[in-house]
Design a protein around this motif. Structure first.
Motif, mmCIF file in Angstrom:
data_model
loop_
_atom_site.group_PDB
_atom_site.id
_atom_site.type_symbol
_atom_site.label_atom_id
_atom_site.label_comp_id
_atom_site.label_asym_id
_atom_site.label_seq_id
_atom_site.Cartn_x
_atom_site.Cartn_y
_atom_site.Cartn_z
ATOM 1 N N ALA A 30 0.119 75.664 63.028
ATOM 2 C CA ALA A 30 -0.066 77.059 62.618
ATOM 3 C C ALA A 30 -1.254 77.190 61.677
ATOM 4 C CB ALA A 30 1.199 77.566 61.929
ATOM 5 N N SER A 31 -1.750 78.428 61.599
ATOM 6 C CA SER A 31 -2.930 78.704 60.786
ATOM 7 C C SER A 31 -2.655 79.889 59.862
ATOM 8 C CB SER A 31 -4.109 79.041 61.709
ATOM 9 O OG SER A 31 -5.177 79.562 60.960
ATOM 10 N N TRP A 75 1.833 83.286 58.385
ATOM 11 C CA TRP A 75 1.001 82.380 59.172
ATOM 12 C C TRP A 75 1.096 82.723 60.661
ATOM 13 C CZ3 TRP A 75 -0.781 76.995 57.717
ATOM 14 C CH2 TRP A 75 -1.078 76.924 56.355
ATOM 15 N N HIS A 76 0.189 82.143 61.441
ATOM 16 C CA HIS A 76 0.092 82.440 62.872
ATOM 17 C C HIS A 76 0.206 81.135 63.651
ATOM 18 C CE1 HIS A 76 -1.482 86.381 61.611
ATOM 19 N NE2 HIS A 76 -2.051 85.659 60.646
ATOM 20 N N VAL A 77 1.045 81.131 64.677
ATOM 21 C CA VAL A 77 1.249 79.911 65.466
ATOM 22 C C VAL A 77 0.146 79.800 66.510
ATOM 23 C CG1 VAL A 77 2.819 78.650 66.967
ATOM 24 C CG2 VAL A 77 3.736 80.057 65.110
ATOM 25 N N GLU A 90 -4.996 81.864 59.150
ATOM 26 C CA GLU A 90 -5.825 82.935 59.736
ATOM 27 C C GLU A 90 -5.268 83.323 61.108
ATOM 28 O OE1 GLU A 90 -8.101 83.950 57.722
ATOM 29 O OE2 GLU A 90 -7.784 82.240 56.399
ATOM 30 N N PRO A 91 -5.555 84.559 61.558
ATOM 31 C CA PRO A 91 -5.133 84.940 62.914
ATOM 32 C C PRO A 91 -5.719 83.992 63.967
ATOM 33 C CG PRO A 91 -5.855 86.859 61.681
ATOM 34 C CD PRO A 91 -6.201 85.658 60.836
ATOM 35 N N VAL A 92 -4.995 83.791 65.061
ATOM 36 C CA VAL A 92 -5.410 82.833 66.098
ATOM 37 C C VAL A 92 -5.328 83.491 67.481
ATOM 38 C CG1 VAL A 92 -4.577 80.817 64.820
ATOM 39 C CG2 VAL A 92 -3.045 82.003 66.411
ATOM 40 N N VAL A 93 -5.926 82.839 68.461
ATOM 41 C CA VAL A 93 -5.747 83.284 69.850
ATOM 42 C C VAL A 93 -4.945 82.188 70.555
ATOM 43 C CG1 VAL A 93 -6.891 83.984 71.977
ATOM 44 C CG2 VAL A 93 -7.985 84.441 69.759
ATOM 45 N N PRO A 94 -3.646 82.390 70.714
ATOM 46 C CA PRO A 94 -2.842 81.329 71.325
ATOM 47 C C PRO A 94 -3.009 81.316 72.843
ATOM 48 C CG PRO A 94 -1.447 83.187 70.772
ATOM 49 C CD PRO A 94 -2.850 83.573 70.379
ATOM 50 N N ARG A 141 -4.717 75.636 54.817
ATOM 51 C CA ARG A 141 -4.911 76.803 55.696
ATOM 52 C C ARG A 141 -4.503 76.493 57.138
ATOM 53 N NH1 ARG A 141 -9.460 76.205 58.642
ATOM 54 N NH2 ARG A 141 -10.849 74.543 57.976
ATOM 55 N N LEU A 142 -4.247 75.206 57.425
ATOM 56 C CA LEU A 142 -3.738 74.789 58.734
ATOM 57 C C LEU A 142 -2.590 73.826 58.495
ATOM 58 C CD1 LEU A 142 -7.193 73.912 60.359
ATOM 59 C CD2 LEU A 142 -5.774 75.886 60.985
#
Ligand SMILES: C[S@@+](CC[C@H](N)C(=O)[O-])C[C@H]1O[C@@H](n2cnc3c(N)ncnc32)[C@H](O)[C@@H]1O
Length: 325
Positions: free
Chosen positions: A261-262, A207-209, A264-268, A179-180
């Motif tokens: 990257a994840s 995925w989300h960076v 799940e949604p992330v807060v970059p 997941r990561l």
């Protein structure tokens, strides 16, 4: 208290013939300097694995540590219980992850080189608990590669050793098993290009960076001549390290490109510092990558005291939490 990686290297490599190590180091430097995929396993005998461990592990460990720090400083709640170190060799990335995540319990190192795994296991006996209990699995990455399941997959300094046709299968394997993910390469144009392609695949897989990019869209540096996204990690050179490299300086700066990257949604970050800041009296000039998918210079002066104070303390690679003006 477990040993540091430097102490483990000193203990395990104490009996290895120095002249043979120097010769093997020179051969490895030649292979890596060419930048081209070697087309075979480079760590093919015990001496080349020992040379790799002595002269490269401290640097790959420092780069992975810094990249993981970029990620955890944006998301301090990031928890990792298990990791798989793909193309993990002698295990430098596993040491870095175990020292970063005190929640880490289970580590699996997967590599095609039996001699690298053997040496990694001997070093690991001196390491943090998650490393000393790691499992070491011989497996060669091919088109149909299936990665072991883990919270975090690390692919550190591996893509450059694989034919380009295997980059996609390896990154895709990671997207279904973890997941990561951290993909890290040398901070060269070639390393950056491999990371950029991996980033595109991760994003295309939903995925989300998290780091280093402030956004998921196209990289604003892609296609620029003479400019590419990379960072540096400073590390001290041990006496053995200096001897093998024939180096006088007591430290070196390891340049690296990476994507974390994840699933799940992330807060970059709002923006990322892309170069060493230029500081003059009352003024700081930063090269920033921004959330609006642009990259360029930003000058902060004392006229904006809070922005200036923030900018005064940042270093190359830091995230800025406040959007630049
Ligand atoms: C430059 S080393 C990096 C080792 C480690 N990840 C690090 O950061 O120090 C590259 C590693 O990839 C492994 N490797 C290369 N091609 C491979 C393949 N097709 N399958 C599995 N491992 C491979 C090599 O044996 C070597 O240990």
């Amino acid at each position: 208290m477990h040993a540091t990686l430097t102490q483990a290297l000193e203990a395990v490599l104490a009996g290895v013939d120095r002249r043979a190590l120097r010769t093997a180091t020179r051969a490895l430097v030649e292979v890596y300097r060419s930048g081209a995929p070697p087309g075979r396993l480079v760590l093919e005998d015990a001496t080349s694995a020992a040379a790799y461990a002595a002269y490269r592990m401290p640097a790959t460990h420092a780069a992975v540590t810094r990249a993981l720090h970029h990620a955890t400083s944006l998301d301090p709640a990031l928890q990792v219980r298990s990791m798989v170190d793909l193309g993990g060799g002698t295990g430098a990335a596993s040491w870095a992850a175990a020292e970063t995540f005190d929640t880490l319990e289970r580590v699996q190192v997967v590599d095609g080189s039996a001699v690298a795994l053997q040496l990694g296991r001997r070093l690991a006996r001196h390491g943090p608990p998650a490393v000393s209990t790691a499992t070491w699995t011989r497996s060669v990455v091919q088109e149909d590669f299936v990665a072991p399941t883990a919270d975090l997959a690390v692919v550190s300094y591996v893509l450059g050793e694989l034919s380009e046709a295997l980059h996609g299968p390896l990154v895709r394997a990671v997207t279904t098993s973890s997941r990561l993910a951290l993909v890290l390469e040398p901070g060269t144009p070639r390393g950056y290009a491999a990371v950029l392609a991996a980033r595109s695949l991760l994003v295309a897989s939903g995925w989300h960076v998290l780091a280093p990019c402030p956004q998921n869209g196209p990289c604003p540096l892609a296609g620029r001549t003479g400019d590419w996204c990379h960072f540096a990690a400073r590390l001290d050179r041990s006496t053995l390290h200096r001897h093998l490299k024939g180096a006088a300086l007591g430290h070196e700066d390891e340049k690296f490109s990476y994507v974390f990257a994840s699933h799940e949604p992330v807060v970059p970050a709002a923006s990322r510092v892309l170069r060493r800041p230029v500081r003059r009296k009352g003024l700081v000039q930063l090269e920033l990558c921004r959330q609006n998918a642009t990259a360029g210079p930003e000058v902060l002066t004392r006229r904006d005291p809070s922005a200036y104070r923030t900018a005064r303390d940042v270093v190359w690679g830091d995230a800025l939490l406040l959007p630049p003006r």
